[in-house]
Design a protein around this motif. Structure first.
Motif, PDB file in Angstrom:
ATOM      1  N   GLU A  79       0.811  -1.216   0.000  1.00  0.00           N
ATOM      2  CA  GLU A  79       0.000   0.000   0.000  1.00  0.00           C
ATOM      3  C   GLU A  79       0.846   1.268   0.000  1.00  0.00           C
ATOM      4  O   GLU A  79       0.350   2.347  -0.329  1.00  0.00           O
ATOM      5  CB  GLU A  79      -0.941   0.003   1.211  1.00  0.00           C
ATOM      6  N   VAL A  80       2.120   1.149   0.370  1.00  0.00           N
ATOM      7  CA  VAL A  80       2.971   2.338   0.443  1.00  0.00           C
ATOM      8  C   VAL A  80       4.173   2.272  -0.492  1.00  0.00           C
ATOM      9  O   VAL A  80       4.834   3.295  -0.730  1.00  0.00           O
ATOM     10  CB  VAL A  80       3.461   2.566   1.894  1.00  0.00           C
ATOM     11  N   VAL A  81       4.468   1.087  -1.045  1.00  0.00           N
ATOM     12  CA  VAL A  81       5.626   0.928  -1.934  1.00  0.00           C
ATOM     13  C   VAL A  81       5.176   0.201  -3.194  1.00  0.00           C
ATOM     14  O   VAL A  81       4.556  -0.857  -3.121  1.00  0.00           O
ATOM     15  CB  VAL A  81       6.765   0.140  -1.245  1.00  0.00           C
ATOM     16  N   SER A  82       5.496   0.778  -4.345  1.00  0.00           N
ATOM     17  CA  SER A  82       5.135   0.149  -5.611  1.00  0.00           C
ATOM     18  C   SER A  82       6.153  -0.914  -5.984  1.00  0.00           C
ATOM     19  O   SER A  82       7.334  -0.838  -5.613  1.00  0.00           O
ATOM     20  CB  SER A  82       5.047   1.202  -6.718  1.00  0.00           C
ATOM     21  N   ASP A  83       5.699  -1.900  -6.720  1.00  0.00           N
ATOM     22  CA  ASP A  83       6.565  -2.999  -7.142  1.00  0.00           C
ATOM     23  C   ASP A  83       7.692  -2.468  -8.019  1.00  0.00           C
ATOM     24  O   ASP A  83       7.468  -1.731  -8.977  1.00  0.00           O
ATOM     25  CB  ASP A  83       5.732  -4.024  -7.912  1.00  0.00           C
ATOM     26  N   GLY A  84       8.935  -2.816  -7.691  1.00  0.00           N
ATOM     27  CA  GLY A  84      10.089  -2.376  -8.460  1.00  0.00           C
ATOM     28  C   GLY A  84      10.743  -1.114  -7.940  1.00  0.00           C
ATOM     29  O   GLY A  84      11.794  -0.710  -8.445  1.00  0.00           O
ATOM     30  N   ALA A  85      10.147  -0.457  -6.925  1.00  0.00           N
ATOM     31  CA  ALA A  85      10.719   0.782  -6.398  1.00  0.00           C
ATOM     32  C   ALA A  85      12.023   0.511  -5.648  1.00  0.00           C
ATOM     33  O   ALA A  85      12.214  -0.554  -5.064  1.00  0.00           O
ATOM     34  CB  ALA A  85       9.718   1.463  -5.468  1.00  0.00           C
ATOM     35  N   THR A  86      12.919   1.501  -5.673  1.00  0.00           N
ATOM     36  CA  THR A  86      14.178   1.400  -4.938  1.00  0.00           C
ATOM     37  C   THR A  86      13.942   1.754  -3.472  1.00  0.00           C
ATOM     38  O   THR A  86      13.293   2.758  -3.164  1.00  0.00           O
ATOM     39  CB  THR A  86      15.227   2.347  -5.533  1.00  0.00           C
ATOM     40  N   VAL A  87      14.483   0.924  -2.571  1.00  0.00           N
ATOM     41  CA  VAL A  87      14.300   1.113  -1.130  1.00  0.00           C
ATOM     42  C   VAL A  87      15.668   1.323  -0.493  1.00  0.00           C
ATOM     43  O   VAL A  87      16.646   0.667  -0.870  1.00  0.00           O
ATOM     44  CB  VAL A  87      13.593  -0.106  -0.505  1.00  0.00           C
ATOM     45  N   VAL A  88      15.735   2.244   0.463  1.00  0.00           N
ATOM     46  CA  VAL A  88      17.001   2.549   1.142  1.00  0.00           C
ATOM     47  C   VAL A  88      16.835   2.292   2.637  1.00  0.00           C
ATOM     48  O   VAL A  88      15.875   2.765   3.258  1.00  0.00           O
ATOM     49  CB  VAL A  88      17.420   4.011   0.909  1.00  0.00           C
ATOM     50  N   LEU A  89      17.769   1.522   3.197  1.00  0.00           N
ATOM     51  CA  LEU A  89      17.792   1.277   4.643  1.00  0.00           C
ATOM     52  C   LEU A  89      18.654   2.350   5.299  1.00  0.00           C
ATOM     53  O   LEU A  89      19.837   2.478   4.998  1.00  0.00           O
ATOM     54  CB  LEU A  89      18.360  -0.110   4.940  1.00  0.00           C
ATOM     55  N   LYS A  90      18.043   3.134   6.173  1.00  0.00           N
ATOM     56  CA  LYS A  90      18.740   4.223   6.840  1.00  0.00           C
ATOM     57  C   LYS A  90      19.086   3.828   8.281  1.00  0.00           C
ATOM     58  O   LYS A  90      18.233   3.333   9.018  1.00  0.00           O
ATOM     59  CB  LYS A  90      17.861   5.476   6.864  1.00  0.00           C
ATOM     60  N   VAL A  91      20.336   4.060   8.667  1.00  0.00           N
ATOM     61  CA  VAL A  91      20.791   3.886  10.052  1.00  0.00           C
ATOM     62  C   VAL A  91      21.414   5.210  10.467  1.00  0.00           C
ATOM     63  O   VAL A  91      22.559   5.517  10.119  1.00  0.00           O
ATOM     64  CB  VAL A  91      21.793   2.725  10.173  1.00  0.00           C
ATOM     65  N   VAL A  92      20.649   6.018  11.205  1.00  0.00           N
ATOM     66  CA  VAL A  92      21.048   7.384  11.520  1.00  0.00           C
ATOM     67  C   VAL A  92      21.252   7.526  13.030  1.00  0.00           C
ATOM     68  O   VAL A  92      20.394   7.100  13.822  1.00  0.00           O
ATOM     69  CB  VAL A  92      19.971   8.380  11.037  1.00  0.00           C
ATOM     70  N   PRO A  93      22.385   8.108  13.468  1.00  0.00           N
ATOM     71  CA  PRO A  93      22.613   8.285  14.910  1.00  0.00           C
ATOM     72  C   PRO A  93      21.509   9.134  15.538  1.00  0.00           C
ATOM     73  O   PRO A  93      21.043  10.112  14.951  1.00  0.00           O
ATOM     74  CB  PRO A  93      23.964   9.003  14.971  1.00  0.00           C
ATOM     75  N   LYS A  94      21.118   8.739  16.738  1.00  0.00           N
ATOM     76  CA  LYS A  94      20.097   9.499  17.448  1.00  0.00           C
ATOM     77  C   LYS A  94      20.675  10.823  17.917  1.00  0.00           C
ATOM     78  O   LYS A  94      21.859  10.922  18.247  1.00  0.00           O
ATOM     79  CB  LYS A  94      19.579   8.697  18.636  1.00  0.00           C
ATOM     80  N   SER A  95      19.835  11.829  17.961  1.00  0.00           N
ATOM     81  CA  SER A  95      20.304  13.167  18.325  1.00  0.00           C
ATOM     82  C   SER A  95      20.775  13.247  19.765  1.00  0.00           C
ATOM     83  O   SER A  95      21.649  14.042  20.105  1.00  0.00           O
ATOM     84  CB  SER A  95      19.179  14.187  18.106  1.00  0.00           C
ATOM     85  N   ASN A  96      20.243  12.387  20.672  1.00  0.00           N
ATOM     86  CA  ASN A  96      20.636  12.415  22.082  1.00  0.00           C
ATOM     87  C   ASN A  96      21.660  11.349  22.421  1.00  0.00           C
ATOM     88  O   ASN A  96      21.945  11.098  23.587  1.00  0.00           O
ATOM     89  CB  ASN A  96      19.407  12.248  22.976  1.00  0.00           C
ATOM     90  N   ALA A  97      22.190  10.675  21.376  1.00  0.00           N
ATOM     91  CA  ALA A  97      23.148   9.595  21.651  1.00  0.00           C
ATOM     92  C   ALA A  97      24.508  10.164  21.975  1.00  0.00           C
ATOM     93  O   ALA A  97      24.920  11.176  21.439  1.00  0.00           O
ATOM     94  CB  ALA A  97      23.235   8.674  20.449  1.00  0.00           C
TER      95      ALA A  97
END
Length: 257
Positions: free
Chosen positions: A239-257
């Motif tokens: 329902e939110v991603v179309s077939d064949g779309a490029t997906v990116v896995l984000k690993v972002v440091p937390k602001s309070n870390a």
């Protein structure tokens, strides 16, 4: 009784046949045999003149304006609107009789452009004038290569050939994607269309080899699509991603870390 007194001779001089039942011509009233009674057969001089419709003289044949044309027909000529010549149907078009416009104007749109320029001075009316402005480049400019735009259907076919995933997922329920991981690698995977975004996130994170608990303690982990839209973990994948779309896995440091 003398037989020669019966009947009459045909009035045609070269015939003079004695006919016991002669026929009288309805025009000259002369007797003729059955072979010469028609006006054409005895050159009848009493035929009326042919009627001329509407008082006009018989139409003469008109020759086509093309010198090499041998076609001649009654009134079957067409005047050319440009050179004012008379031409047959086969040569009526300008490109078929080497047409030269009266007055030497070879541009049929010149008057229209002049009128438009008069009422709208700022408008660009000539396609030939506009073309150089659109294509003008400096000699020092380096032309950039045009990237090849691949068809989505071809990209999807390539994904299906390379993708890996849970073999238990029926082919009709698979959604194929190129997943960009934090370590700059790309994994080609398929996921169940009915899966939640959170489940797909777990599967994608497992490909990195990192520890989930230690990572989420100091980093935010989430998925985004090509336009950097963060996907909600509770949404259904299809329902939110179309077939064949490029997906990116984000690993972002937390602001309070």
């Amino acid at each position: 009784m003398e037989l020669p007194t019966l009947g009459k001779q045909c009035s045609r001089a070269d015939c003079a046949q004695l006919d016991f039942l002669p026929i009288q011509c309805t025009h000259c009233r002369q007797p003729f045999c059955k072979d010469h009674v028609q006006p054409d057969d005895h050159a009848c001089d009493a035929l009326p003149a042919p009627a001329i419709a509407s008082g006009h003289a018989p139409t003469a044949k008109v020759q086509c304006g093309v010198a090499t044309c041998t076609t001649a027909d009654f009134q079957m000529v067409v005047p050319c609107a440009q050179c004012q010549g008379q031409f047959c149907l086969a040569h009526r078009h300008a490109d078929q009789h080497a047409c030269v416009r009266v007055g030497g104007d070879t541009d049929p749109n010149a008057k229209a452009r002049a009128l438009l320029q008069k009422h709208f001075p700022g408008s660009t009316t000539s396609s030939s004038a506009a073309a150089p402005a659109a294509t003008t480049t400096t000699s020092s400019a380096t032309p950039r290569p045009v990237p090849k735009k691949k068809l989505p259907i071809l990209e999807l076919m390539k994904l299906k050939q390379k993708a890996q995933g849970d073999a238990k997922t029926p082919p009709a329920q698979r959604s194929y994607h190129a997943v960009h991981l934090p370590n700059s690698t790309v994994a080609v995977r398929y996921f169940p269309k009915s899966a939640s975004v959170g489940r797909v996130l777990d599967t994608a994170f497992a490909l990195t080899g990192m520890n989930w608990k230690s990572t989420v303690a100091t980093h935010d982990v989430f998925l985004v699509v090509e336009d950097d839209v963060r996907l909600p973990t509770n949404a259904v994948w299809s329902e939110v991603v179309s077939d064949g779309a490029t997906v990116v896995l984000k690993v972002v440091p937390k602001s309070n870390a």
